[in-house]
Design an enzyme around this catalytic site. Structure first.
Site, PDB file in Angstrom:
ATOM      1  N   GLU A 170      -4.518  17.201 -11.178  1.00 38.23           N
ATOM      2  CA  GLU A 170      -5.322  17.452 -12.396  1.00 38.23           C
ATOM      3  C   GLU A 170      -6.603  17.718 -12.448  1.00 38.23           C
ATOM      4  O   GLU A 170      -7.482  17.097 -12.947  1.00 38.23           O
ATOM      5  CB  GLU A 170      -4.795  16.468 -13.398  1.00 38.23           C
ATOM      6  CG  GLU A 170      -4.995  16.932 -14.871  1.00 38.23           C
ATOM      7  CD  GLU A 170      -4.282  15.933 -15.955  1.00 38.23           C
ATOM      8  OE1 GLU A 170      -3.054  15.665 -15.854  1.00 38.23           O
ATOM      9  OE2 GLU A 170      -5.003  15.545 -16.829  1.00 38.23           O
ATOM     10  N   HIS A 229       7.812   8.582 -27.519  1.00 41.28           N
ATOM     11  CA  HIS A 229       6.796   9.498 -26.811  1.00 41.28           C
ATOM     12  C   HIS A 229       6.767  10.999 -27.263  1.00 41.28           C
ATOM     13  O   HIS A 229       5.962  11.535 -27.937  1.00 41.28           O
ATOM     14  CB  HIS A 229       6.865   9.530 -25.484  1.00 41.28           C
ATOM     15  CG  HIS A 229       5.851  10.162 -24.451  1.00 41.28           C
ATOM     16  ND1 HIS A 229       4.479  10.087 -24.449  1.00 41.28           N
ATOM     17  CD2 HIS A 229       5.857  11.448 -23.849  1.00 41.28           C
ATOM     18  CE1 HIS A 229       3.973  11.067 -24.046  1.00 41.28           C
ATOM     19  NE2 HIS A 229       4.869  11.804 -23.369  1.00 41.28           N
ATOM     20  N   LYS A 238       7.125  22.838 -14.308  1.00 42.89           N
ATOM     21  CA  LYS A 238       6.222  21.590 -13.948  1.00 42.89           C
ATOM     22  C   LYS A 238       5.989  21.689 -12.571  1.00 42.89           C
ATOM     23  O   LYS A 238       5.034  21.541 -12.014  1.00 42.89           O
ATOM     24  CB  LYS A 238       7.018  20.358 -14.297  1.00 42.89           C
ATOM     25  CG  LYS A 238       6.234  19.162 -13.728  1.00 42.89           C
ATOM     26  CD  LYS A 238       6.049  17.977 -14.774  1.00 42.89           C
ATOM     27  CE  LYS A 238       4.972  16.959 -14.440  1.00 42.89           C
ATOM     28  NZ  LYS A 238       5.113  15.817 -15.316  1.00 42.89           N
ATOM     29  N   LYS A 284       2.820  11.399 -11.281  1.00 44.22           N
ATOM     30  CA  LYS A 284       2.140  10.675 -12.138  1.00 44.22           C
ATOM     31  C   LYS A 284       2.874   9.217 -12.411  1.00 44.22           C
ATOM     32  O   LYS A 284       3.988   9.224 -13.188  1.00 44.22           O
ATOM     33  CB  LYS A 284       1.758  11.404 -13.658  1.00 44.22           C
ATOM     34  CG  LYS A 284       0.666  12.074 -13.522  1.00 44.22           C
ATOM     35  CD  LYS A 284       0.282  12.532 -14.799  1.00 44.22           C
ATOM     36  CE  LYS A 284      -0.834  13.457 -14.851  1.00 44.22           C
ATOM     37  NZ  LYS A 284      -1.361  14.179 -16.322  1.00 44.22           N
ATOM     38  N   ASN A 334      -0.522  18.295 -20.937  1.00 46.34           N
ATOM     39  CA  ASN A 334      -1.076  17.478 -22.088  1.00 46.34           C
ATOM     40  C   ASN A 334      -1.008  17.978 -23.520  1.00 46.34           C
ATOM     41  O   ASN A 334      -1.491  17.198 -24.278  1.00 46.34           O
ATOM     42  CB  ASN A 334      -2.085  16.617 -21.615  1.00 46.34           C
ATOM     43  CG  ASN A 334      -1.800  15.481 -20.595  1.00 46.34           C
ATOM     44  OD1 ASN A 334      -1.010  14.681 -21.035  1.00 46.34           O
ATOM     45  ND2 ASN A 334      -2.512  15.683 -19.390  1.00 46.34           N
ATOM     46  N   GLU A 343       9.485  17.791 -25.072  1.00 48.16           N
ATOM     47  CA  GLU A 343       8.450  18.106 -23.759  1.00 48.16           C
ATOM     48  C   GLU A 343       9.190  19.320 -23.102  1.00 48.16           C
ATOM     49  O   GLU A 343       8.477  20.143 -22.508  1.00 48.16           O
ATOM     50  CB  GLU A 343       8.839  16.824 -22.640  1.00 48.16           C
ATOM     51  CG  GLU A 343       8.244  15.655 -23.423  1.00 48.16           C
ATOM     52  CD  GLU A 343       6.567  15.522 -22.923  1.00 48.16           C
ATOM     53  OE1 GLU A 343       5.798  16.603 -22.774  1.00 48.16           O
ATOM     54  OE2 GLU A 343       6.123  14.493 -22.889  1.00 48.16           O
ATOM     55  N   HIS A 361      -0.797  10.188 -27.816  1.00 50.13           N
ATOM     56  CA  HIS A 361      -1.187   8.744 -27.256  1.00 50.13           C
ATOM     57  C   HIS A 361      -1.880   7.913 -28.326  1.00 50.13           C
ATOM     58  O   HIS A 361      -1.564   6.686 -28.304  1.00 50.13           O
ATOM     59  CB  HIS A 361      -1.766   8.987 -26.118  1.00 50.13           C
ATOM     60  CG  HIS A 361      -1.166   9.294 -24.964  1.00 50.13           C
ATOM     61  ND1 HIS A 361      -1.899   9.934 -23.681  1.00 50.13           N
ATOM     62  CD2 HIS A 361       0.067   9.620 -24.611  1.00 50.13           C
ATOM     63  CE1 HIS A 361      -0.943  10.275 -22.787  1.00 50.13           C
ATOM     64  NE2 HIS A 361       0.400  10.052 -23.476  1.00 50.13           N
ATOM     65  N   ARG A 417       0.767  -1.273  -0.105  1.00 47.28           N
ATOM     66  CA  ARG A 417      -0.029  -0.042  -0.073  1.00 47.28           C
ATOM     67  C   ARG A 417       0.815   1.261   0.114  1.00 47.28           C
ATOM     68  O   ARG A 417       0.494   2.352   0.206  1.00 47.28           O
ATOM     69  CB  ARG A 417      -1.045  -0.109   1.155  1.00 47.28           C
ATOM     70  CG  ARG A 417      -1.790  -1.149   0.974  1.00 47.28           C
ATOM     71  CD  ARG A 417      -3.282  -0.651   2.147  1.00 47.28           C
ATOM     72  NE  ARG A 417      -3.970  -1.999   1.983  1.00 47.28           N
ATOM     73  CZ  ARG A 417      -4.093  -3.081   3.005  1.00 47.28           C
ATOM     74  NH1 ARG A 417      -3.053  -2.944   4.090  1.00 47.28           N
ATOM     75  NH2 ARG A 417      -4.921  -3.872   2.830  1.00 47.28           N
TER      76      ARG A 417
END
Ligand code: NAD
Ligand code: GLY
Length: 362
Positions: free
Chosen positions: A236, A264, A226, A142, A244, A184, A251, A120
């Protein structure tokens, strides 16, 4: 070494950026709950950097074990995730053992998700080794794996305890990966930092030549952008979606063409052109703005035209995007160059037009 902080209350952490950080394991000591670290890497990065990291951890009296994954976006999946759990259990790792990701965004995303789930939640450290992971994926928490129906569909928000970005490792990065990572970087200029975009237009060649001072500046400025966004909107609910830009189209390319075929950043570059085209068609930016964006991406050397994939397939894959709300696609579009917005205004016909305008026709 320069340090930035991501201030998120009790989940606050530091990002250290500089040369030779793999040898500075003492930086970890303040965040370790026990002197035991399980390092996750892959078959390409481990031969280059694992020994250096392990030796440095040993010098700081930290016990280590290693988990080596196959290399590639196509392995960012459930089976590989299970490999991590198998080895954590076999190595009797506890909830207070720290899990460390040594690698690019693939290793970082899957390791972060493993850390979020194992018992957990166990402490997690990012040691990003690609430009893309140093400027984006290692920061903000993320974590995810892919699903055949959609990219990063299974995951969690789970912040690292520390990010160690050693800029020396970028010297071995393949050229195509460097260019993909630069997309990016440019993203931050395009969505929220016009002065940085101008700096990138002026200094791109220094980055392509991997000049250390230019790279360090671009990494720090990207991470600051960021961090600012994540601090304002960690989960988000608003502004974070702007990170994004180009990703909904991108994607679709990544999953539609088979994970790993398109990098990517390459897919995001094409998606950025589609977003620019759509923003122009909606009357928000000018044709010369679109040319400006295209010229910069062309100088980076990434594709600006998508693969010959049917528009219906794009639209179908884009329906699986995490920003879809009540069945309606929401896209990051340009209000102006340097300022992005999330919009559900474009109709499927308008979106299809922007895709077709930027698709290779055979
Ligand atoms: P990657 O992790 O696949 O790394 C690219 C390639 O470079 C791999 O073959 C890797 O083994 C190799 N490599 C890595 N470091 C190297 C080095 N220093 N020297 C030589 N080779 C090296 O790709 P990436 O571009 O780093 O990451 C892409 C992934 O990141 C995608 O899965 C994307 O979804 C994810 N991502 C996540 C976020 C986030 O916020 N979590 C943000 C952006 C992208
Ligand atoms: N890379 C998108 C985000 O972190 O939100």
């Amino acid at each position: 070494m320069e340090t930035l902080n991501v201030a998120l209350g009790e989940r606050t952490y530091s990002i250290h950026v500089g040369q030779g950080l793999l040898e500075q394991s003492e930086l970890l000591l303040p965040i370790l709950r026990q002197p035991k670290v399980a390092i996750v890497s892959n078959t390409s990065i481990a031969p280059l950097y694992l020994q250096r990291l392990v030796s440095s951890l040993k010098k700081a009296d930290i016990e280590t074990s290693t988990i080596i994954l196959p290399d590639g976006e196509c392995y960012k999946n459930w089976e590989t995730l299970n490999l991590i759990f198998d080895q954590l259990l076999a190595g009797h790792c506890e909830r207070s053992t720290t899990l460390m990701a040594l690698g690019g965004g693939v290793v970082g995303d899957i390791t972060g998700f493993a850390a979020a789930c194992y018992q957990r939640g166990m402490p997690f450290v990012q040691v990003p080794t690609t430009l893309l992971s140093q400027v984006d994926s290692s920061v903000g928490g993320k974590t995810a794996i892919n699903h055949p129906h959609g990219k990063n569909m299974i995951g969690a928000f789970y912040q690292p305890k520390l990010v160690l970005s050693d800029t020396d490792v970028l010297n071995t990065l393949p050229e195509r990966e460097l260019r993909s990572g630069l997309v990016e970087v440019i993203k931050y200029g395009l969505i929220r930092d016009l002065p940085f975009l101008v700096w990138l237009e002026d200094h791109l060649e220094r980055l392509l030549k991997r000049e250390p001072a230019a790279l360090e500046y671009a990494i720090l400025r990207s991470c600051q952008n960021k961090a600012d966004v994540v601090m304002a909107d960690e989960h988000e609910n608003g502004e974070r979606a702007l990170l994004n830009l180009g990703h909904t189209f991108g994607h679709a390319i990544e999953s539609g063409m088979g994970y790993g075929q398109w990098l990517h950043g390459e897919a995001v570059a094409v998606g950025t052109m589609m977003a620019a085209e759509l923003s122009q068609r909606l009357g928000w930016i000018s044709a010369s703005d679109v040319v400006r964006i295209k010229q910069l991406l062309e100088r980076v050397g990434v594709p600006v035209t998508g693969p010959a994939m049917a528009t219906e397939k794009y639209l179908q894959l884009m329906q699986n995007d995490k920003k879809v709300q009540d069945g309606r696609i929401r896209l990051v579009l340009f209000k102006q160059v340097g300022q992005a917005m999330l919009s559900a205004m474009a109709t499927p016909t308008e979106i299809a037009g922007a895709i077709e305008a930027n698709t290779r026709h055979v």
